[in-house]
Design a protein around this motif. Structure first.
Motif, short mmCIF file in Angstrom:
data_model
loop_
_atom_site.label_atom_id
_atom_site.label_comp_id
_atom_site.label_asym_id
_atom_site.label_seq_id
_atom_site.Cartn_x
_atom_site.Cartn_y
_atom_site.Cartn_z
N ALA A 157 0.83 -1.53 -0.19
CA ALA A 157 -0.15 -0.38 -0.36
C ALA A 157 0.54 1.48 -0.20
O ALA A 157 0.24 2.26 0.20
N GLU A 206 -5.35 -2.66 -1.74
CA GLU A 206 -3.52 -1.96 -1.58
C GLU A 206 -3.23 -1.58 -2.72
O GLU A 206 -3.71 -2.93 -4.00
N ALA A 231 -4.44 2.34 1.32
CA ALA A 231 -5.11 1.15 2.16
C ALA A 231 -6.25 1.58 2.12
O ALA A 231 -6.97 2.47 2.51
#
Length: 220
Positions: A61, A79, A94
């Motif tokens: 992420a 992600e 994220a």
């Protein structure tokens, strides 16, 4: 709460105490551990130190992370690494879909580029992802520009509302003069509080180079 924790949480004990004192149900983290392989155990270890649970993020992420309290249900996560260009720090998002007391909400943690043109490309991708999401959405993180900048305006055009103001600046932590960390809300959500996490300022000055932003939300 959104919090840039400085290079994987390098301030250690003051950071851990600040996060625990804030007592947020959901924490969206910037600059989470991202070293290859090591992030896989360092991210969950950070969450445990805060009394929370790691659900998404780390290196996949772009050094963002989402951690939640034990009572928060996570229904799905995503992600993604965002475009940055050559010789630029890794960036990404994220995303987690949550159930809070039975009410759905989506949260997105992001940390945008230092370069204006790259930031705009990144925020366009965030808006694209959120356009497919129903229900309340929170986009939060270090935008690396102050309110009124092009990324803030682009998010506002997409329906994300800024409930903050000059009463809570976020950078630098010791004597904050700028508000570059955002927690923006879209959808049918009542914002009861926005800004100060209720943590002593002396502790925040030792915990990171940014101050966190905490919002108390009431979901339908």
């Amino acid at each position: 709460m959104t919090y840039n924790i400085l290079m994987g949480g390098r301030k250690g004990a003051p950071l851990h105490e600040a996060v625990r004192r804030a007592d947020a149900d959901v924490v969206l983290v910037n600059e989470a551990p991202k070293y290859p392989l090591l992030w896989r155990w360092r991210c969950p270890r950070l969450a445990r130190r805060w009394g929370l649970r790691f659900v998404a993020g780390g290196r996949p992420a772009g050094s963002n992370m989402i951690v939640v309290a034990p009572g928060v249900t996570v229904t799905s996560t995503r992600e993604e690494v965002l475009p940055t260009g050559w010789f630029q720090p890794r960036r990404g998002i994220a995303l987690a879909r949550l159930l809070l007391d039975g009410s759905p909400m989506t949260v997105v943690s992001c940390h945008l580029s230092l370069r204006r043109v790259t930031r705009l490309r990144q925020v366009d991708r965030i808006v694209e992802l959120c356009s497919a999401v129903r229900g309340p959405v929170v986009v939060a993180g270090d935008l690396n520009e102050e309110p009124g900048g092009p990324c803030w305006r682009r998010l506002a055009q997409a329906g994300f509302v800024d409930h903050g103001g000059s009463h809570w600046m976020t950078f630098p932590a010791e004597q904050p003069e700028a508000r570059i960390d955002a927690l923006l809300v879209r959808g049918e959500v009542t914002v009861r509080h926005h800004g100060d996490p209720g943590v002593p300022e002396a502790l925040l000055a030792r915990a990171s180079d940014h101050r966190p932003v905490l919002a108390e939300l009431e979901l339908p």
